[in-house]
Enzyme design. Structure first.
Site, short mmCIF file in Angstrom:
data_model
loop_
_atom_site.label_atom_id
_atom_site.label_comp_id
_atom_site.label_asym_id
_atom_site.label_seq_id
_atom_site.Cartn_x
_atom_site.Cartn_y
_atom_site.Cartn_z
CE LYS A 183 3.16 7.65 4.25
NZ LYS A 183 2.47 7.82 2.94
CD GLU A 259 0.56 -8.15 6.47
OE1 GLU A 259 -0.20 -7.32 5.96
OE2 GLU A 259 0.25 -8.85 7.45
CB CYS A 293 -0.84 -8.16 -1.78
SG CYS A 293 -1.97 -8.60 -0.46
CD GLU A 395 3.32 -6.76 -6.49
OE1 GLU A 395 4.11 -5.89 -6.11
OE2 GLU A 395 2.47 -7.28 -5.74
P1 NAD Z 1 4.47 1.41 -1.71
O1 NAD Z 1 5.56 0.56 -1.14
O2 NAD Z 1 4.78 2.27 -2.86
O3 NAD Z 1 3.88 2.38 -0.59
C1 NAD Z 1 3.34 1.89 0.61
C2 NAD Z 1 3.45 2.96 1.68
O4 NAD Z 1 4.83 3.20 1.97
C3 NAD Z 1 2.86 4.31 1.28
O5 NAD Z 1 2.19 4.84 2.41
C4 NAD Z 1 4.09 5.12 0.93
O6 NAD Z 1 3.92 6.50 1.08
C5 NAD Z 1 5.09 4.58 1.94
N1 NAD Z 1 6.50 4.75 1.59
C6 NAD Z 1 7.06 4.72 0.35
N2 NAD Z 1 8.40 4.88 0.45
C7 NAD Z 1 8.70 5.00 1.77
C8 NAD Z 1 9.91 5.18 2.50
N3 NAD Z 1 11.10 5.26 1.90
N4 NAD Z 1 9.82 5.26 3.85
C9 NAD Z 1 8.65 5.17 4.47
N5 NAD Z 1 7.46 5.00 3.84
C10 NAD Z 1 7.49 4.91 2.49
O7 NAD Z 1 3.28 0.39 -2.04
P2 NAD Z 1 1.89 0.73 -2.74
O8 NAD Z 1 2.15 1.03 -4.17
O9 NAD Z 1 1.15 1.70 -1.89
O10 NAD Z 1 1.13 -0.68 -2.61
C11 NAD Z 1 1.25 -1.71 -3.54
C12 NAD Z 1 2.23 -2.75 -3.05
O11 NAD Z 1 1.81 -3.25 -1.80
C13 NAD Z 1 2.32 -3.96 -3.95
O12 NAD Z 1 3.66 -4.36 -4.06
C14 NAD Z 1 1.53 -5.03 -3.19
O13 NAD Z 1 1.86 -6.37 -3.48
C15 NAD Z 1 1.85 -4.67 -1.79
N6 NAD Z 1 0.84 -5.21 -0.87
C16 NAD Z 1 1.17 -6.29 -0.09
C17 NAD Z 1 0.23 -6.84 0.76
C18 NAD Z 1 0.52 -8.04 1.62
O14 NAD Z 1 -0.27 -8.35 2.49
N7 NAD Z 1 1.64 -8.71 1.43
C19 NAD Z 1 -1.05 -6.26 0.82
C20 NAD Z 1 -1.34 -5.17 0.01
C21 NAD Z 1 -0.37 -4.64 -0.82
#
Ligand code: NAD
Length: 491
Positions: A183, A259, A293, A395
């Site tokens: 997804k 992550e 991230c 963040e």
């Molecule tokens: P997000 O959590 O908003 O979304 C990530 C994914 O989860 C998307 O595909 C979204 O549609 C899906 N999603 C959202 N709610 C959901 C639910 N209830 N059930 C299932 N899927 C759901 O994150 P984002 O805004 O896309 O990305 C930014 C975040 O990601 C930041 O917090 C960043 O730090 C983190 N990040 C972490 C790493 C790491 O390696 N630790 C790497 C990259 C990004």
């Protein structure tokens, strides 16, 4: 122009793009211009069910019968396919994210291919256990371990490094013999769809790689995490989304690999190589408009060099060139969406209200022509806020950093560790003993000393505290991507 053979992006299920029509759809917007680049059809609950069924069926089909060598060759064929269509992936990723061409062509797309090559042989190097024992009757017995695939893996990805982070999960999942339902983020649907075409061209059996497009809550993301046909969920994204996914995974006690977010600290000692520290810190703060991230949002600089360091970083921030992402002279891109722009500038307002000294930035770029419709947030440096301030605790995920002075090593470590997150940290010193000493005490999954974002894909990657669960990379992901079994034979 869209590079996909299907200008309307759909899900990819059982080896085929889903026929367009009859589903809710949304517009995919170019963050650099605000223009619509494609239309995306949202997977229904029934689509997700079909994708999971296709993935399950593929486990017991030809894919499940491949030897390790055959699977490794399949992963190299996928990498070859990505490289052969490099320009298509590049354009798709740039239109989805607004990344400058220099960044996407050097980082995102090459790493997508490299992920498949890096994990192709992983299982061959997986350590096994072998324990001879004496049974209570005095006879001998032998224990040894076997590893098999976990099953159908749900892969949920963010938008910041979409292709890199998606393939970082799909590659080890396939290397271990699993099948996947991906997804992608609703902000960045294109490269996951393109990868479906590459999978077909590379001869990967139908159902091994599936993509369901759509949103999170009440949409494809939630349907996928709640689906009892999913055997494990690997997720990269925000910590609070991780909490929701963990709740969904509790039903059926499915394992998760997470992550999550960060609020990463960097410590700069006065004995550092100032030029290198400034050059790499500018990357660590402003690369990808701060939407990494591993990005540094909190910097602690030893007092004797504080003023010079702040000014040096500000000079580098002012030298960044926002512009057309397809222009090679552009070194700074937009943020992903109007909503994210508002979130970041909301923190800019809070910082100003709380009395921060705005060294540079603090607002929006005024862009001309088509770019005026994009999300152009200025790179920003603050000083003068308290460590307890919201701006230093939450963040932000934008091109901004707060810099504070410190006076001794213990103080710097304590302040760097004072966070609910623990993803990455960065340390600049030329004193080798101090590098080891401080590195050992920093609470983060990865610490870079005199560098930033130097990645060897064999190393463990993941976060402490609220930044994640588990480690991926090299053989570390085997914990999640395989089931380990013990066989005990009475001889
Ligand atoms: P997000 O959590 O908003 O979304 C990530 C994914 O989860 C998307 O595909 C979204 O549609 C899906 N999603 C959202 N709610 C959901 C639910 N209830 N059930 C299932 N899927 C759901 O994150 P984002 O805004 O896309 O990305 C930014 C975040 O990601 C930041 O917090 C960043 O730090 C983190 N990040 C972490 C790493 C790491 O390696 N630790 C790497 C990259 C990004």
């Amino acid at each position: 122009m869209n590079v996909l053979s299907h200008p309307r992006i759909t899900s990819f299920i059982g080896g085929q793009p889903v026929s367009p029509g009859g589903r809710d759809a949304f517009e995919n917007i170019d963050p650099a211009t605000g223009e619509v680049v494609s239309t995306v059809e949202v997977a229904t609950a029934e689509d997700v069910d079909h994708a999971v069924s296709a993935a399950r069926a593929a486990l017991s089909g030809p894919w499940g019968k491949l030897t390790l060598d055959q699977r490794a060759r399949a992963l190299h064929a996928i990498a070859d396919g990505i490289e052969a269509r490099f320009d298509d992936f590049l354009r798709a990723e740039m239109l989805d994210t607004g990344k400058p061409v220099n960044l996407a062509s050097h980082l995102d797309i090459p790493r997508g291919a490299a992920n498949f090559r890096a994990f192709a042989e992983t299982l061959k190097h997986a350590p096994g256990e072998f324990f001879p024992m004496v049974a209570p009757d005095g006879g001998d017995a032998l224990n040894y371990t076997l590893r098999g695939p976990r099953g159908v893996i749900g892969v949920i990805c963010p938008w910041n490094l979409p292709f890199l982070l998606m393939t970082w999960k799909v590659a080890p999942a396939l290397a271990c013999g699993n099948t996947v339902v991906v997804k992608p983020s609703e902000e960045t649907p294109s490269t996951a769809a393109l990868l479906g075409e590459v999978m077909r061209e590379a001869g990967i059996p139908d159902g091994v790689y599936n993509v369901v497009q759509g949103f999170g809550p009440g949409s494809a993301g939630q349907y996928l995490t709640e689906h009892q046909g999913i055997d494990g969920i690997t997720f990269t994204g925000e910590t609070r989304t991780g909490e929701a996914i963990m709740r969904a995974a509790a039903k059926g006690v499915r394992p998760v690999s997470f992550e999550l977010g960060g609020k990463n600290a960097g410590i700069v000692f006065a004995d550092c190589d100032m030029e290198k520290a400034l050059e790499q810190t500018a990357r660590a703060v402003f690369m990808n408009a701060g939407q990494v991230c591993l990005q540094t949002e909190r910097l602690y600089v030893e007092r004797p060099i504080f003023d010079a360091f702040v000014e040096g970083l500000a000079e580098r921030a002012r030298a960044l060139k926002p512009g057309d992402p397809f222009d090679k002279a552009t070194s700074f891109g937009p943020v992903i969406s109007a909503e994210h722009k508002d979130k970041i500038t909301g923190y800019y307002d809070v910082a100003a209200r709380h009395g921060a000294n705005v060294v540079t930035g603090g607002g929006l770029y005024a862009m001309d022509g088509r770019l005026a419709g994009g999300n152009w947030v200025e790179p920003t440096i603050w000083t003068g806020l308290d460590d307890a301030d919201t701006v230093l605790r939450e963040e932000i995920f934008g091109p901004c950093v707060h810099i504070a002075p410190f006076d001794d090593e213990d103080e710097a470590i304590t302040r760097a560790n004072d966070s609910e997150f623990g993803l990455a940290s960065m340390l600049w010193t030329q004193d080798l003993s101090r590098a080891h000493r401080v590195g050992a005490r920093l609470q983060s999954g990865i610490t870079w000393v005199n560098c930033w974002f130097l990645r060897d894909l064999r190393t463990a990657f993941g976060g402490m505290k609220h930044s994640g669960i588990g480690r991926e990379g090299g053989v570390h992901g085997l914990e999640f991507y395989t089931e380990l079994r013990n066989i005990c034979i009475k001889l």
